[in-house]
Design an enzyme around this catalytic site. Structure first.
Site, PDB file in Angstrom:
ATOM      1  N   LYS A 195       0.843  -1.201   0.000  1.00  0.00           N
ATOM      2  CA  LYS A 195       0.000   0.000   0.000  1.00  0.00           C
ATOM      3  C   LYS A 195       0.881   1.255   0.000  1.00  0.00           C
ATOM      4  CE  LYS A 195      -1.962   2.201   3.351  1.00  0.00           C
ATOM      5  NZ  LYS A 195      -2.614   2.529   4.607  1.00  0.00           N
ATOM      6  N   ASP A 199      -6.501   0.995   0.681  1.00  0.00           N
ATOM      7  CA  ASP A 199      -6.578   1.272   2.119  1.00  0.00           C
ATOM      8  C   ASP A 199      -7.967   0.865   2.618  1.00  0.00           C
ATOM      9  OD1 ASP A 199      -8.299   3.225   1.309  1.00  0.00           O
ATOM     10  OD2 ASP A 199      -7.347   4.844   2.431  1.00  0.00           O
TER      11      ASP A 199
END
Ligand code: SF4
Length: 331
Positions: A199, A217
């Site tokens: 991420k 996310d």
């Protein structure tokens, strides 16, 4: 569409308790008599279905308004899914044309550190903390040689400050020792840095190096499931499934649009469906407040949502019930 939806949910033909066809379809008087006495199964009452408004609030100029596709996607074809997903992204681009990473940074080093610090806290809190961190330790060399206790004091407001101190000092050391003090621009190198997962790596690649990446996310995960873009729950699988719906060149902006929408309108607990510009395209319409006035009160805009008020809020955003955020530092 309303008719079609209710037709899909219409009760099935009544059956007797034995599961046979009702009397009217059987032959003979005795059969009719027997059926009369038999207990008849009651069809379940049709569930009330929330129907999204037909017109998207933020319509793209020169295109037809979004069609109402509430509750379709059980049997949605791949082509229809791709079209709907891209339509959602275009509508959100209209509402949030200025969507960008909400962490303040001036170079890749600052972005990777800020992204690591943003775990379990708000971007606003990180933006309030990083100026003093980067003033004292402007380069990976400075931060790698820092006294951990001093860094912990600076990072205390971000929460988990001991672990985060360890990560940012560790990643600074790795940058100095393995990458000549520069942040690498390749996924496989970035994920080797302490505290950096896929991420964070995609945030850095997309925003500091201009390389397309999808940032999965918590907001992204929630919204793509609500939109039935994918049923996956593993972030890597979500990334692959959603990536396949869009051209690579859209990935970074798509991530910003989805995350901005999740932060401001489609909240985890109380999505503001009645003030949502993509309601006609959303199968989860009705999961949150549908009354437009009540929904407007649920819209959230963080301080500095329009950084320093340099950007004028777009009309579509205001039409959707948005209010200009106060200037940075106000209130
Ligand atoms: S706010 Fe409601 S209508 Fe809008 S995307 Fe979220 S669940 Fe769907």
């Amino acid at each position: 569409m309303k008719k079609a939806a209710s037709a899909r949910r219409a009760a099935p033909a009544k059956k007797t308790a034995s599961g046979k066809e009702p009397a009217s379809t059987t032959k003979g008087a005795s059969a009719k008599k027997a059926a009369k006495g038999a207990a008849v199964k009651k069809a379940p009452a049709a569930k009330k279905v929330a129907v999204a408004p037909k017109k998207a609030t933020a319509r793209i100029k020169g295109t037809a308004p979004a069609r109402t596709v509430v509750h379709p996607p059980g049997d949605e074809s791949r082509t229809a899914l791709v079209r709907r997903a891209r339509r959602i992204n275009r509508e959100l681009a209209e509402v949030f044309p200025y969507a960008h990473p909400e962490l303040d940074f001036e170079n890749p080093f600052q972005l990777v550190v800020a992204t690591v610090l943003s775990a379990q806290t708000t971007d606003l809190r990180v933006n309030q903390t990083t100026p003093s961190l980067f003033a004292k330790y402007p380069t990976p060399e400075d931060l790698s040689a820092a006294n951990p206790e001093e860094v912990e004091e600076i990072l205390r407001p971000c929460g988990f400050f001991r672990a985060k101190t360890k990560s940012v000092i560790g990643l600074s050391k790795a940058l100095v020792e393995d990458f000549g003090g520069e942040v690498p621009g390749r996924l496989e190198d970035l994920v080797k840095l302490p505290g950096v997962g896929r991420k964070t790596a995609f945030v850095v690649l997309g925003n500091a190096f201009g390389r397309p990446g999808i940032t999965v996310d918590t907001h992204f995960q929630r919204l793509v499931r609500r939109w039935r873009w994918t049923g996956e729950s593993d972030p890597d699988k979500i990334e692959a499934a959603v990536g396949a719906l869009f051209p690579k060149s859209d990935w970074t902006d798509l991530s910003h649009h989805v995350i901005w929408h999740g932060r401001r309108i489609c909240h985890a607990r109380k999505p503001a469906c009645g003030a949502c510009p993509i309601a006609p395209l959303c199968p989860a319409y009705g999961e949150g407040e549908t009354d437009p006035e009540k929904a407007k009160k649920l819209l959230k805009y963080e301080k500095g949502g329009f950084p320093g008020q340099r950007l004028k809020p777009p009309q579509a955003y205001l039409d959707a019930g948005g209010t200009p955020a106060p200037p940075l530092g106000a209130g």
